[in-house]
Design an enzyme around this catalytic site. Sequence first.
Site, short mmCIF file in Angstrom:
data_model
loop_
_atom_site.label_atom_id
_atom_site.label_comp_id
_atom_site.label_asym_id
_atom_site.label_seq_id
_atom_site.Cartn_x
_atom_site.Cartn_y
_atom_site.Cartn_z
N LYS A 1 36.10 70.80 36.68
CA LYS A 1 36.62 69.33 37.17
C LYS A 1 37.17 68.74 36.03
O LYS A 1 36.62 68.79 34.79
CB LYS A 1 35.04 69.02 37.36
N LYS B 1 33.67 70.78 32.52
CA LYS B 1 33.75 69.46 33.01
C LYS B 1 34.56 68.68 31.85
O LYS B 1 34.08 68.62 30.68
CB LYS B 1 32.63 68.83 33.41
#
Length: 340
Positions: A254, A202
């Site tokens: 992500k 992330k």
Amino acid sequence: MTLSSVPGPIDRPRRLRSSAAMRSLVREHTLRPADLVLPMFVREGATESRPVTSMPGVEQHTMDSLVRAATEATERGVGGVMLFGVPEHKDAVGSGATAPEGILNQALARLRSELGDATVIMADLCLDEFTDHGHCGVLDAQGRVDNDATLVRYCEMALAQAEAGAHLLGPSGMMDGQIAAIRDALDTAGHQETAIYAYTAKYASAFYGPFREAVDSSLQGDRRTYQQDPANGREALRELALDVTEGADLVMVKPGLAYLDVLRDVAEASPVPVGTYQVSGEYAMIEAAAANGWIDRDRTVLETLLAFRRAGASTVLTYYASEVAGWYRDGLPAHLREFL
């Protein structure tokens, strides 16, 4: 040699593009509703749903509208729903995240009661929506995120979500050791069947801006000391190895479009299913460009989702999940049938 006598090419890849039927026959990747997960926001105390202005078509739901929208998505065949809570009150340790009467835990329980096992009910396991400082963990005396103190809160949050009925937990805080700590807490409490979807890579991204509106974020500063540096790719493989060793059942990259290279690298190395998240900024850009008539909205939506699948994602979290699933259920119009 005259131009008319120049020999034609031996290899003619265009033969396999000559008609819609031929292209369909040799198509390498496809989409299906079950590949898609719908992120949803539920607001505590709301008596009517509220639009997220930076994400046209996305809402902060009431409990009742959440159930209606999740039921519709499930009937359309989406693979799952990922819930985020928007509490009325916040504090330094995110107490609302672990309270059984907290908005997220109440929403999980309601959806599990209404939908049972008809879809995969997922919970965002992070403190940022619930803390008054907006960070994903507990702060120390110097105002820094305390990794190990945060793990304690994550374990408590995991148990609350599992007991509320979540099938799958999505730890998104990027704390070191979070998967091992959560897995141990779940197993010790008898929740061995509750799965973990690790936010493995992330990144500290500018693409999260509209999401902060969607959760009424209180963030002060930034998250660069715990989310990954956008310049780094190999680091994602280190995080992957750690998460898998610690017990992750699925892993995620992500954001999506700006990190397709990372997604491909993780997908090639991972022994567990890999997903990605088409985040709020990606959604907002498509909607803004389409509203100005600059792109074909529907084709762009499907093309981006197909890009994630092509790069190796078996699951895609996207705010378009329910809408796209409806398209597939009802039959794609002619200009979109290449995405079948």
